[in-house]
Scaffold this motif. Structure first.
Motif, mmCIF file in Angstrom:
data_model
loop_
_atom_site.group_PDB
_atom_site.id
_atom_site.type_symbol
_atom_site.label_atom_id
_atom_site.label_comp_id
_atom_site.label_asym_id
_atom_site.label_seq_id
_atom_site.Cartn_x
_atom_site.Cartn_y
_atom_site.Cartn_z
ATOM 1 N N CYS A 274 0.830 -1.197 0.000
ATOM 2 C CA CYS A 274 0.000 0.000 0.000
ATOM 3 C C CYS A 274 0.870 1.255 0.000
ATOM 4 O O CYS A 274 0.624 2.204 -0.752
ATOM 5 C CB CYS A 274 -0.926 -0.026 1.216
ATOM 6 S SG CYS A 274 -1.980 1.415 1.388
ATOM 7 N N ASP A 276 3.956 1.566 -1.079
ATOM 8 C CA ASP A 276 4.651 1.698 -2.357
ATOM 9 C C ASP A 276 3.710 2.139 -3.472
ATOM 10 O O ASP A 276 4.097 2.916 -4.355
ATOM 11 C CB ASP A 276 5.320 0.374 -2.734
ATOM 12 C CG ASP A 276 6.565 0.098 -1.903
ATOM 13 O OD1 ASP A 276 6.942 0.972 -1.093
ATOM 14 O OD2 ASP A 276 7.153 -0.988 -2.056
ATOM 15 N N LEU A 277 2.487 1.662 -3.454
ATOM 16 C CA LEU A 277 1.524 2.070 -4.476
ATOM 17 C C LEU A 277 1.203 3.560 -4.383
ATOM 18 O O LEU A 277 0.896 4.205 -5.386
ATOM 19 C CB LEU A 277 0.236 1.257 -4.334
ATOM 20 C CG LEU A 277 0.318 -0.219 -4.751
ATOM 21 C CD1 LEU A 277 -0.949 -0.957 -4.343
ATOM 22 C CD2 LEU A 277 0.549 -0.351 -6.253
ATOM 23 N N ALA A 278 1.284 4.109 -3.176
ATOM 24 C CA ALA A 278 0.988 5.526 -2.973
ATOM 25 C C ALA A 278 2.213 6.417 -3.154
ATOM 26 O O ALA A 278 2.103 7.642 -3.048
ATOM 27 C CB ALA A 278 0.403 5.733 -1.581
ATOM 28 N N CYS A 283 5.635 5.415 -9.303
ATOM 29 C CA CYS A 283 4.444 5.368 -10.141
ATOM 30 C C CYS A 283 4.661 4.572 -11.433
ATOM 31 O O CYS A 283 3.701 4.072 -12.024
ATOM 32 C CB CYS A 283 3.960 6.780 -10.464
ATOM 33 S SG CYS A 283 5.119 7.766 -11.429
ATOM 34 N N ILE A 287 2.354 -2.796 -10.931
ATOM 35 C CA ILE A 287 1.726 -3.265 -9.691
ATOM 36 C C ILE A 287 2.186 -4.678 -9.352
ATOM 37 O O ILE A 287 2.452 -4.991 -8.186
ATOM 38 C CB ILE A 287 0.193 -3.198 -9.816
ATOM 39 C CG1 ILE A 287 -0.251 -1.733 -9.833
ATOM 40 C CG2 ILE A 287 -0.480 -3.936 -8.656
ATOM 41 C CD1 ILE A 287 -1.739 -1.541 -10.045
ATOM 42 N N PRO A 314 -5.916 -2.776 -6.225
ATOM 43 C CA PRO A 314 -4.668 -2.006 -6.164
ATOM 44 C C PRO A 314 -4.596 -0.893 -7.205
ATOM 45 O O PRO A 314 -4.102 0.199 -6.915
ATOM 46 C CB PRO A 314 -3.586 -3.064 -6.397
ATOM 47 C CG PRO A 314 -4.221 -4.357 -6.037
ATOM 48 C CD PRO A 314 -5.674 -4.228 -6.326
ATOM 49 N N LYS A 315 -5.062 -1.152 -8.425
ATOM 50 C CA LYS A 315 -4.984 -0.145 -9.484
ATOM 51 C C LYS A 315 -5.775 1.093 -9.118
ATOM 52 O O LYS A 315 -5.301 2.234 -9.283
ATOM 53 C CB LYS A 315 -5.508 -0.739 -10.797
ATOM 54 C CG LYS A 315 -5.425 0.222 -11.973
ATOM 55 C CD LYS A 315 -5.910 -0.449 -13.250
ATOM 56 C CE LYS A 315 -5.839 0.511 -14.424
ATOM 57 N NZ LYS A 315 -6.331 -0.141 -15.680
ATOM 58 N N ARG A 318 -4.052 3.006 -6.210
ATOM 59 C CA ARG A 318 -2.897 3.777 -6.678
ATOM 60 C C ARG A 318 -3.359 5.054 -7.380
ATOM 61 O O ARG A 318 -2.797 6.138 -7.150
ATOM 62 C CB ARG A 318 -2.043 2.925 -7.612
ATOM 63 C CG ARG A 318 -0.986 3.737 -8.337
ATOM 64 C CD ARG A 318 -0.177 2.875 -9.289
ATOM 65 N NE ARG A 318 1.115 2.525 -8.715
ATOM 66 C CZ ARG A 318 2.037 1.837 -9.367
ATOM 67 N NH1 ARG A 318 1.801 1.370 -10.579
ATOM 68 N NH2 ARG A 318 3.203 1.583 -8.788
ATOM 69 N N HIS A 319 -4.353 4.937 -8.231
ATOM 70 C CA HIS A 319 -4.846 6.101 -8.959
ATOM 71 C C HIS A 319 -5.322 7.182 -7.995
ATOM 72 O O HIS A 319 -4.975 8.366 -8.136
ATOM 73 C CB HIS A 319 -5.988 5.682 -9.894
ATOM 74 C CG HIS A 319 -6.580 6.825 -10.656
ATOM 75 N ND1 HIS A 319 -5.909 7.468 -11.676
ATOM 76 C CD2 HIS A 319 -7.789 7.456 -10.529
ATOM 77 C CE1 HIS A 319 -6.667 8.445 -12.150
ATOM 78 N NE2 HIS A 319 -7.815 8.454 -11.480
ATOM 79 N N LEU A 322 -2.212 8.692 -5.928
ATOM 80 C CA LEU A 322 -1.346 9.561 -6.714
ATOM 81 C C LEU A 322 -2.052 10.847 -7.098
ATOM 82 O O LEU A 322 -1.424 11.918 -7.150
ATOM 83 C CB LEU A 322 -0.843 8.822 -7.958
ATOM 84 C CG LEU A 322 0.055 7.601 -7.676
ATOM 85 C CD1 LEU A 322 0.487 6.942 -8.990
ATOM 86 C CD2 LEU A 322 1.287 8.015 -6.865
#
Length: 328
Positions: A274, A276-278, A283, A287, A314-315, A318-319, A322
């Motif tokens: 979580c 790392d996705l943020a 970016c 994933i 997760p996708k 992340r969207h 970011l």
């Protein structure tokens, strides 16, 4: 005289001093993140004594916080132990949700492969201390034993600890009686002292009350899990084997916790994924690569677990993360 390298920030323009100091310590120890309230005009002095494969560095500097982060560990790991000994001031240490303060002449053991945050301070006065860098392979103890010493406070005012502190402070005070060829010999003596101190400290554990040993074992297990979250083979069975206990005993140790061992491992992995996705700097990282970094080998398993924990795939997470970072 021993082979010695001296560095003073006063030899540099004021605006360059902190960055050069950070770079210097990063080369002496390992890559680190730094912060200091004195960064605008930083005052520091370091001597590096080359003792064969071992390096000892007496240092004096203004207050400073450094962090060894998981990302820096992934980027570069010299596989070494850092032994920190404050002489004037103290080290405030944070690791694995634990905090400690090591005062003057207290020996702290840190591992280049494990995250830690250390603040070196002495009030308004400069901090003084001695750092020792020793490759892990040189210590005469099994790795699973030295793991138990991480971020541990070992007294340096009596017994084996005092022998070590007396040796390094005397050596740091005057190297004029030695020749460069003595460096490796002194390094061997230093490794032997460290190995003896560590063995003595670990033997003393056997005299502790059972409940204290149990708490220490749980702490070591948690630290082991944190270090190995990337390994898809990290399971209760492999964790128990690494600590020379049965799987059933491992589960008993966690009976008083809010979740099972496997559930705790899954949550730790998801929390790091979580994060790392943020992270905007990641970016461009796929994933599935982030999932694999934290032990999820199957994308479908990761998506299902992530959705169950955070309520969206997760996708989409992340969207949203970011986009929020861009707005702020």
């Amino acid at each position: 005289m021993l082979c010695e390298v001296v560095f003073r920030t006063e030899d540099l323009p004021g605006a360059d001093r902190f960055d050069f100091w950070c770079e210097r310590i990063g080369r002496t120890h390992a890559p680190l993140d730094f912060h200091s309230d004195h960064a605008a005009d930083y005052r520091a002095h370091q001597r590096v004594l080359e003792l064969g494969a071992v390096h000892m560095w007496p240092t004096t500097h203004q207050s400073l916080t450094y962090r060894r982060t998981p990302r820096l560990i992934r980027q570069s790991d010299p596989e070494s132990f850092h032994i920190g000994i404050p002489l004037k001031g103290n080290n405030r240490v944070a690791f694995d949700d634990q905090k400690a303060v090591y005062g003057a002449h207290t020996i702290g053991v840190f591992d280049s492969s494990r995250p830690v945050e250390v603040t070196c301070a002495n009030g308004a006065d400069p901090f003084q201390g001695i750092g020792i860098e020793v490759p892990k392979a040189l210590l005469h103890l099994p790795r699973h034993k030295t793991d138990q010493l991480f971020a541990r406070a070992i007294p340096g005012t009596d017994g084996m600890g005092a022998l070590l502190v007396q040796f390094v402070t005397r050596l740091a005070a005057d190297t004029s009686a030695y020749q460069p060829c003595d460096g490796p010999r002194l390094g061997t003596v230093l490794v032997d002292l460290l190995s003896a101190l560590f063995a003595h400290t670990l033997d003393a554990d056997r005299a502790l009350p059972p409940e204290t040993r149990t708490r220490a074992l749980v702490h070591r297990i948690r630290a082991h899990v944190q270090r190995n979250l990337h390994d898809p083979q990290l399971t209760p069975t492999t964790i128990a084997a690494a600590h020379h206990i049965s799987t059933s005993y491992l589960h008993r140790l966690f009976q008083g916790e809010d979740e099972t061992v496997a559930a705790w491992i899954r949550r730790q992995r998801l929390e790091r994924a979580c994060r790392d996705l943020a992270d905007p700097s990641l970016c461009a990282t796929p994933i599935h690569s982030i999932a694999a970094r934290w032990g999820f080998t199957r994308a479908a398993d990761f998506t299902r677990a992530f959705r169950g924990a955070y309520g969206l795939p997760p996708k989409d997470f992340r969207h949203q993360a970011l986009r929020a970072a861009t707005v702020h």
